[in-house]
Design a protein around this motif. Sequence first.
Motif, PDB file in Angstrom:
ATOM      1  N   VAL A  24      34.939  19.245  34.491  1.00  0.00           N
ATOM      2  CA  VAL A  24      35.853  18.406  35.507  1.00  0.00           C
ATOM      3  C   VAL A  24      35.294  17.560  36.340  1.00  0.00           C
ATOM      4  CG1 VAL A  24      37.747  18.666  37.232  1.00  0.00           C
ATOM      5  CG2 VAL A  24      37.722  20.009  35.284  1.00  0.00           C
ATOM      6  N   ARG A  25      34.194  17.954  36.870  1.00  0.00           N
ATOM      7  CA  ARG A  25      33.496  16.994  37.718  1.00  0.00           C
ATOM      8  C   ARG A  25      32.718  16.007  37.226  1.00  0.00           C
ATOM      9  NH1 ARG A  25      31.610  19.123  42.948  1.00  0.00           N
ATOM     10  NH2 ARG A  25      29.767  17.892  42.614  1.00  0.00           N
ATOM     11  N   VAL A  26      32.115  16.078  35.991  1.00  0.00           N
ATOM     12  CA  VAL A  26      31.748  15.174  35.104  1.00  0.00           C
ATOM     13  C   VAL A  26      32.703  13.980  34.908  1.00  0.00           C
ATOM     14  CG1 VAL A  26      30.378  14.530  33.151  1.00  0.00           C
ATOM     15  CG2 VAL A  26      29.797  16.427  34.350  1.00  0.00           C
ATOM     16  N   HIS A  27      33.838  14.653  34.465  1.00  0.00           N
ATOM     17  CA  HIS A  27      34.925  13.716  33.910  1.00  0.00           C
ATOM     18  C   HIS A  27      35.384  12.879  35.262  1.00  0.00           C
ATOM     19  CE1 HIS A  27      34.341  15.805  30.277  1.00  0.00           C
ATOM     20  NE2 HIS A  27      35.398  16.469  30.359  1.00  0.00           N
ATOM     21  N   ALA A  28      35.575  13.612  36.306  1.00  0.00           N
ATOM     22  CA  ALA A  28      36.330  12.837  37.524  1.00  0.00           C
ATOM     23  C   ALA A  28      35.280  11.797  37.687  1.00  0.00           C
ATOM     24  CB  ALA A  28      36.326  13.789  38.506  1.00  0.00           C
ATOM     25  N   ALA A  29      33.959  12.069  37.860  1.00  0.00           N
ATOM     26  CA  ALA A  29      32.820  10.857  38.076  1.00  0.00           C
ATOM     27  C   ALA A  29      32.809   9.767  37.215  1.00  0.00           C
ATOM     28  CB  ALA A  29      31.532  11.722  38.249  1.00  0.00           C
ATOM     29  N   ARG A  30      33.113   9.996  35.977  1.00  0.00           N
ATOM     30  CA  ARG A  30      33.214   8.940  34.952  1.00  0.00           C
ATOM     31  C   ARG A  30      34.331   8.407  35.102  1.00  0.00           C
ATOM     32  NH1 ARG A  30      31.434   5.021  32.262  1.00  0.00           N
ATOM     33  NH2 ARG A  30      32.121   4.716  30.124  1.00  0.00           N
ATOM     34  N   ALA A  31      35.572   8.834  35.367  1.00  0.00           N
ATOM     35  CA  ALA A  31      36.764   8.108  35.550  1.00  0.00           C
ATOM     36  C   ALA A  31      36.544   7.333  36.539  1.00  0.00           C
ATOM     37  CB  ALA A  31      37.949   9.060  35.924  1.00  0.00           C
ATOM     38  N   GLY A  32      35.853   7.640  38.020  1.00  0.00           N
ATOM     39  CA  GLY A  32      35.683   6.681  39.038  1.00  0.00           C
ATOM     40  C   GLY A  32      34.831   5.637  38.759  1.00  0.00           C
ATOM     41  N   GLU A  33      33.828   6.068  37.774  1.00  0.00           N
ATOM     42  CA  GLU A  33      32.995   4.665  37.321  1.00  0.00           C
ATOM     43  C   GLU A  33      33.885   3.682  36.544  1.00  0.00           C
ATOM     44  OE1 GLU A  33      29.141   3.804  34.438  1.00  0.00           O
ATOM     45  OE2 GLU A  33      29.736   5.850  34.967  1.00  0.00           O
ATOM     46  N   LYS A  34      34.776   3.992  35.640  1.00  0.00           N
ATOM     47  CA  LYS A  34      35.716   3.100  34.848  1.00  0.00           C
ATOM     48  C   LYS A  34      36.683   2.465  35.797  1.00  0.00           C
ATOM     49  CE  LYS A  34      35.565   5.415  30.652  1.00  0.00           C
ATOM     50  NZ  LYS A  34      36.645   6.161  29.474  1.00  0.00           N
ATOM     51  N   LEU A  35      36.927   3.037  36.828  1.00  0.00           N
ATOM     52  CA  LEU A  35      37.881   2.485  37.847  1.00  0.00           C
ATOM     53  C   LEU A  35      37.367   1.489  38.789  1.00  0.00           C
ATOM     54  CD1 LEU A  35      40.786   2.683  39.234  1.00  0.00           C
ATOM     55  CD2 LEU A  35      39.824   4.396  40.839  1.00  0.00           C
ATOM     56  N   ARG A  36      36.055   1.563  39.037  1.00  0.00           N
ATOM     57  CA  ARG A  36      35.450   0.674  39.870  1.00  0.00           C
ATOM     58  C   ARG A  36      35.270  -0.589  38.808  1.00  0.00           C
ATOM     59  NH1 ARG A  36      33.113   5.355  41.714  1.00  0.00           N
ATOM     60  NH2 ARG A  36      31.240   5.247  40.282  1.00  0.00           N
ATOM     61  N   LYS A  37      35.006  -0.404  37.666  1.00  0.00           N
ATOM     62  CA  LYS A  37      34.441  -1.367  36.598  1.00  0.00           C
ATOM     63  C   LYS A  37      35.884  -2.213  36.581  1.00  0.00           C
ATOM     64  CE  LYS A  37      32.577  -2.427  32.271  1.00  0.00           C
ATOM     65  NZ  LYS A  37      32.150  -1.803  30.852  1.00  0.00           N
ATOM     66  N   GLN A  38      36.989  -2.033  36.632  1.00  0.00           N
ATOM     67  CA  GLN A  38      38.235  -2.875  36.676  1.00  0.00           C
ATOM     68  C   GLN A  38      38.600  -3.058  38.219  1.00  0.00           C
ATOM     69  OE1 GLN A  38      41.109  -0.650  34.396  1.00  0.00           O
ATOM     70  NE2 GLN A  38      42.252  -0.461  36.337  1.00  0.00           N
ATOM     71  N   GLN A  39      37.747  -2.945  39.247  1.00  0.00           N
ATOM     72  CA  GLN A  39      37.883  -2.961  40.435  1.00  0.00           C
ATOM     73  C   GLN A  39      39.180  -2.546  41.151  1.00  0.00           C
ATOM     74  OE1 GLN A  39      37.359  -7.489  40.761  1.00  0.00           O
ATOM     75  NE2 GLN A  39      35.167  -7.098  40.813  1.00  0.00           N
ATOM     76  N   GLY A  40      39.604  -1.194  40.757  1.00  0.00           N
ATOM     77  CA  GLY A  40      40.988  -0.912  41.030  1.00  0.00           C
ATOM     78  C   GLY A  40      40.950   0.411  41.986  1.00  0.00           C
ATOM     79  N   LEU A  41      41.847   0.926  42.521  1.00  0.00           N
ATOM     80  CA  LEU A  41      42.090   2.144  43.456  1.00  0.00           C
ATOM     81  C   LEU A  41      43.222   3.081  42.798  1.00  0.00           C
ATOM     82  CD1 LEU A  41      42.383   0.244  46.776  1.00  0.00           C
ATOM     83  CD2 LEU A  41      40.183   1.238  45.842  1.00  0.00           C
ATOM     84  N   ALA A  42      42.638   4.401  42.769  1.00  0.00           N
ATOM     85  CA  ALA A  42      43.647   5.316  42.456  1.00  0.00           C
ATOM     86  C   ALA A  42      44.423   6.123  43.624  1.00  0.00           C
ATOM     87  CB  ALA A  42      43.037   6.323  41.520  1.00  0.00           C
ATOM     88  N   GLN A  43      45.622   6.597  43.519  1.00  0.00           N
ATOM     89  CA  GLN A  43      46.301   7.236  44.581  1.00  0.00           C
ATOM     90  C   GLN A  43      46.720   8.508  44.298  1.00  0.00           C
ATOM     91  OE1 GLN A  43      49.400   4.354  46.499  1.00  0.00           O
ATOM     92  NE2 GLN A  43      49.019   3.525  44.475  1.00  0.00           N
TER      93      GLN A  43
END
Length: 424
Positions: free
Chosen positions: A265-284
Amino acid sequence: MIALVDCNNFYVSCERVFQPRLEGQPVGVLSNNDGCVVARSQEIKDLGVAMGAPAHQIEPHVRKQCTLLSSNYALYGDMSRRVTDVLGQHTPHVEVYSIDESFLSFEGFALGTLTDRCQNMRAQVKRDTGIPVSVGLSTSKTLAKIANHRAKKETGFAGVAIMHPDSDDTRTFLEQLPVSEVWGVAHRSAARLHTLGIETAWQLREASPKHLRKHFSVVMERIVYELRGVDCITLDDMTEPKKQIMVSRSFGRLTQNKTDVHEAVRVHAARAGEKLRKQQGLAQAIMVFVRTNRFRNDLPSYSKSVVVPLPGATCDSRALIHAASAGLEQIFKQGIWYQKCGVMLMDLCDHENEQLGLLGETESDEARERNERLMATLDKLNREHGKNTVRLGMQRKKNNWELRCEHRTPRYTTRWEELKEVTL
């Protein structure tokens, strides 16, 4: 003129570059966990192995003739960059569309020279990288896509096909091409077009753009103009920022160890954060889920998910990992053999549309800037030196949850094994 350069059987071609013995042999590349065939050489296609076929369902007499390899994305990504570098030597206008496709602009080049230029480009790509490519040319991206398909399938073009938008040859081909084969027309859209009497690419080209815009969207209107040879689709139209980001993987083997699931779960969350930053987005918010193998009737079945709201919109992997770990604590159940877990980032927005808090719980501008610099540095290190060079938190060298890759070839073109891993 616009050209689409597409690498032929890209994953297989990458493997053959470093294993010449595979030339002319039936070769397939498998998906994660060595599950299904996701790339095929022409030889394995001729044996009747379908795209997406589960490896364990391939007939034994066919399997004996094939070489099945685990996917090696580090190798494929590096080879893709090498191909792009060669393309950039022939025109300054190169727009990467996917790992094996790039659009090139030959604006200003004499039309009569383009076939020879593209043949020379193909020869150089093959010489410098070992990857065979096909080239399709036209005045729009959609027609260039169609021309590329013809360059691959019709031997008379010798790998380079030009489709002039108003030629009789183009009309004849579009009249035979199902509308579902047109770039940007999804299965559901094709079904709706059929109800309007539009079944071929030529019928779509001749339809009223304004009428189709009312029934579909501005993208469908632009596809009509593209089929007429007018370049009006940008790649952003076809790859809009995602409204949700999911990262999940099946485990290499079933596990009931909480530490295994927690690390995944930690690895997947870190990877999701990387994808999110790539599209210059924020998650709520972030959703965490776990599930068992639904095909194992001999084991207890369990599937659970939970949505964890974030204190503020963020793209910081540390905050995402913390929230994901908290969510896992709520849904993890002892004594269950888990087969898969994952995370999904939800309620995405960009920095301009971020909803700020009213009670002062948002971080200061100084803290945010510092955190953004940290995440940017982390992404840069992993991008330049290999995925997981810098990781958030400790991770064991051997994990029961990691994917099975029993037939993966070495990462020939990277210094992966030489890198010294750093953990935060």
